[in-house]
Design an enzyme around this catalytic site. Structure first.
Site, PDB file in Angstrom:
ATOM      1  N   GLN A  46       6.686  -3.752  -6.420  1.00  0.00           N
ATOM      2  CA  GLN A  46       7.308  -2.469  -6.755  1.00  0.00           C
ATOM      3  C   GLN A  46       8.055  -2.280  -7.768  1.00  0.00           C
ATOM      4  O   GLN A  46       8.804  -3.337  -8.125  1.00  0.00           O
ATOM      5  CB  GLN A  46       7.932  -1.594  -5.441  1.00  0.00           C
ATOM      6  CG  GLN A  46       6.661  -1.066  -4.466  1.00  0.00           C
ATOM      7  CD  GLN A  46       6.590  -2.144  -3.419  1.00  0.00           C
ATOM      8  OE1 GLN A  46       7.328  -2.924  -3.300  1.00  0.00           O
ATOM      9  NE2 GLN A  46       5.508  -1.959  -2.859  1.00  0.00           N
ATOM     10  N   ASN A  66       4.497   1.733  -7.398  1.00  0.00           N
ATOM     11  CA  ASN A  66       3.673   0.666  -6.669  1.00  0.00           C
ATOM     12  C   ASN A  66       3.122  -0.014  -8.040  1.00  0.00           C
ATOM     13  O   ASN A  66       3.216   0.383  -9.260  1.00  0.00           O
ATOM     14  CB  ASN A  66       2.647   1.020  -5.860  1.00  0.00           C
ATOM     15  CG  ASN A  66       3.032   1.126  -4.438  1.00  0.00           C
ATOM     16  OD1 ASN A  66       4.467   0.621  -4.055  1.00  0.00           O
ATOM     17  ND2 ASN A  66       2.520   1.845  -3.632  1.00  0.00           N
ATOM     18  N   CYS A  75      10.816   2.733   0.331  1.00  0.00           N
ATOM     19  CA  CYS A  75      10.539   1.210   0.399  1.00  0.00           C
ATOM     20  C   CYS A  75      12.047   0.795   0.907  1.00  0.00           C
ATOM     21  O   CYS A  75      12.927   0.830   0.087  1.00  0.00           O
ATOM     22  CB  CYS A  75      10.521   0.772  -1.044  1.00  0.00           C
ATOM     23  SG  CYS A  75      10.272  -0.948  -1.113  1.00  0.00           S
ATOM     24  N   ASN A 166       7.056   7.294   4.581  1.00  0.00           N
ATOM     25  CA  ASN A 166       5.821   6.803   3.797  1.00  0.00           C
ATOM     26  C   ASN A 166       4.961   6.630   5.253  1.00  0.00           C
ATOM     27  O   ASN A 166       5.500   6.421   6.319  1.00  0.00           O
ATOM     28  CB  ASN A 166       5.837   5.938   3.015  1.00  0.00           C
ATOM     29  CG  ASN A 166       6.450   4.348   3.683  1.00  0.00           C
ATOM     30  OD1 ASN A 166       6.844   4.470   4.583  1.00  0.00           O
ATOM     31  ND2 ASN A 166       6.538   3.475   2.752  1.00  0.00           N
ATOM     32  N   HIS A 168       2.473   4.744   7.871  1.00  0.00           N
ATOM     33  CA  HIS A 168       1.972   3.756   8.393  1.00  0.00           C
ATOM     34  C   HIS A 168       0.751   3.580   9.548  1.00  0.00           C
ATOM     35  O   HIS A 168       1.005   4.403  10.629  1.00  0.00           O
ATOM     36  CB  HIS A 168       3.310   2.742   9.003  1.00  0.00           C
ATOM     37  CG  HIS A 168       4.166   2.305   7.867  1.00  0.00           C
ATOM     38  ND1 HIS A 168       4.127   1.280   7.168  1.00  0.00           N
ATOM     39  CD2 HIS A 168       5.288   3.389   7.319  1.00  0.00           C
ATOM     40  CE1 HIS A 168       5.321   1.332   6.360  1.00  0.00           C
ATOM     41  NE2 HIS A 168       5.755   2.252   6.319  1.00  0.00           N
ATOM     42  N   ASN A 199      -0.094   2.517   4.869  1.00  0.00           N
ATOM     43  CA  ASN A 199       0.384   1.064   4.935  1.00  0.00           C
ATOM     44  C   ASN A 199      -0.208   0.670   6.101  1.00  0.00           C
ATOM     45  O   ASN A 199      -0.114   1.206   7.275  1.00  0.00           O
ATOM     46  CB  ASN A 199       1.793   0.801   4.999  1.00  0.00           C
ATOM     47  CG  ASN A 199       2.256   1.410   3.557  1.00  0.00           C
ATOM     48  OD1 ASN A 199       2.238   0.887   2.488  1.00  0.00           O
ATOM     49  ND2 ASN A 199       2.897   2.764   3.635  1.00  0.00           N
ATOM     50  N   GLU A 217       0.043  -3.323   1.983  1.00  0.00           N
ATOM     51  CA  GLU A 217       0.823  -1.984   1.608  1.00  0.00           C
ATOM     52  C   GLU A 217      -0.081  -1.207   0.579  1.00  0.00           C
ATOM     53  O   GLU A 217      -0.885  -1.762  -0.408  1.00  0.00           O
ATOM     54  CB  GLU A 217       2.110  -2.502   0.810  1.00  0.00           C
ATOM     55  CG  GLU A 217       3.185  -3.042   1.637  1.00  0.00           C
ATOM     56  CD  GLU A 217       4.568  -2.780   0.960  1.00  0.00           C
ATOM     57  OE1 GLU A 217       4.928  -2.001   0.563  1.00  0.00           O
ATOM     58  OE2 GLU A 217       5.164  -3.888   1.089  1.00  0.00           O
ATOM     59  N   CYS A 226       7.653  -6.030   4.211  1.00  0.00           N
ATOM     60  CA  CYS A 226       7.506  -4.730   3.936  1.00  0.00           C
ATOM     61  C   CYS A 226       8.613  -4.092   4.971  1.00  0.00           C
ATOM     62  O   CYS A 226       8.531  -4.065   6.237  1.00  0.00           O
ATOM     63  CB  CYS A 226       6.263  -4.020   4.218  1.00  0.00           C
ATOM     64  SG  CYS A 226       6.068  -2.175   4.241  1.00  0.00           S
ATOM     65  N   THR A 228       9.889  -0.743   5.478  1.00  0.00           N
ATOM     66  CA  THR A 228       9.546   0.393   6.180  1.00  0.00           C
ATOM     67  C   THR A 228       8.485   0.149   7.238  1.00  0.00           C
ATOM     68  O   THR A 228       8.294   0.658   8.176  1.00  0.00           O
ATOM     69  CB  THR A 228       8.802   1.712   5.218  1.00  0.00           C
ATOM     70  OG1 THR A 228       7.890   0.908   4.420  1.00  0.00           O
ATOM     71  CG2 THR A 228       9.993   2.226   4.426  1.00  0.00           C
ATOM     72  N   GLY A 229       7.345  -1.180   6.773  1.00  0.00           N
ATOM     73  CA  GLY A 229       6.495  -1.588   7.627  1.00  0.00           C
ATOM     74  C   GLY A 229       7.012  -1.918   9.035  1.00  0.00           C
ATOM     75  O   GLY A 229       6.369  -1.995  10.291  1.00  0.00           O
TER      76      GLY A 229
END
Length: 283
Positions: A46, A66, A75, A166, A168, A199, A217, A226, A228-229
């Site tokens: 990113q 991205n 992110c 975001n 997932h 994601n 992602e 990741c 946020t993941g």
């Protein structure tokens, strides 16, 4: 046009960081792609852009692009790099800052040990707000969670859907190292029930406070980590009754720590941020 940049990473999730306070940054999607290209540009998962905030009480604005040139909402690993960058560059003398993103305000803090904790806000769980189209599907209950069945490459997979600013889709796998991330990741990312793409997380539960995680992602492919993941995976695991907070998340690029007390409480993400090198490039 020549621009200055800083290459950084958070647990192997790598970024090109750009100061748009002291230089003009207004790129086309093709220019973002060129900057993120690992052979013909600087190369990154990113690109992170630091801007002045126009909102009272907020220190900076934070934009994320991205590698495919598209702008995204959030992110978590990038937020840690953001904090290290603005402190190292003297753009602030605060150790705790408020940052405006496309999905809302986040509040990262530099810890005494050099790690950075980011208040990622409360997870969004309502399918329509992820967004996820659940029409006609029958969810499978597990703990407090509802798992959604989707056909992926000829097999039915059960997913938790979570937004951390975001979208997932998290599945539990027996072995993260052997999970079909490269095969199934694109099919999950582009599944028509996710109108803004998604994601895809592949989580292996080691014990109630440890997981291994791989994430494919949106717009970047599989990354070494990741943020946020990791948040979404831990939220899903706690809601499923599999995990207890805080949870250590082992990614291919390093370890992250996620704490969440359930319900509408905020998710706290802690991990490293590293500066790799600085330079200039013609775009």
């Amino acid at each position: 046009m020549k621009i200055k940049f800083t290459k950084m990473h958070g647990a192997g999730n790598d970024f090109v960081v750009l100061d748009a306070i002291h230089q003009d940054i207004a790129f086309t999607p093709a220019q973002w792609q060129a900057l993120g290209d690992r052979r013909f540009g600087v190369g990154a998962d990113q690109m992170l852009v630091i801007e002045k905030s126009q909102t009272p009480g907020v220190d900076f604005r934070y934009r994320i692009f991205n590698a495919d040139g598209g702008e995204v909402e959030q992110c978590g690993n990038g937020a840690r790099a953001f904090v290290k960058f603005v402190i190292d560059k003297g753009l602030t003398d605060k150790r705790a800052i408020r940052v405006e993103t496309m999905s809302g305000i986040i509040e990262p803090t530099m810890q005494d040990d050099g790690r950075i904790t980011v208040d990622m806000g409360a997870p969004v769980l309502a399918p329509a707000q992820v967004p996820f189209d659940a029409a006609g599907l029958h969810a499978v209950a597990q703990g407090e969670d509802r798992l959604w069945p989707l056909e992926i490459n000829g097999k039915t997979v059960l997913f938790s859907t979570v937004s951390m600013g975001n979208p997932h889709a998290v599945q539990v796998v027996d072995d993260a190292d052997a999970a079909p991330v490269e095969q199934d990741g694109p099919a999950i990312e582009h599944h028509p029930r996710f109108p803004r793409r998604v994601n895809a997380g592949f989580m292996q539960v080691i014990d109630r406070r440890h997981v291994k995680l791989r994430v494919f992602e949106r717009g970047a492919g599989e990354t070494l980590a990741c943020g946020t993941g990791a948040c979404a995976a831990v939220v899903a695991g706690i809601r499923r009754g599999l995990l207890d907070s805080p949870v250590a998340v082992a990614t291919r690029g390093g370890d992250l720590s996620i704490a969440w007390d359930g319900g509408s409480s905020h998710v706290m993400l802690t991990g490293p941020a590293v500066t790799v090198f600085e330079g200039e490039i013609d775009i």
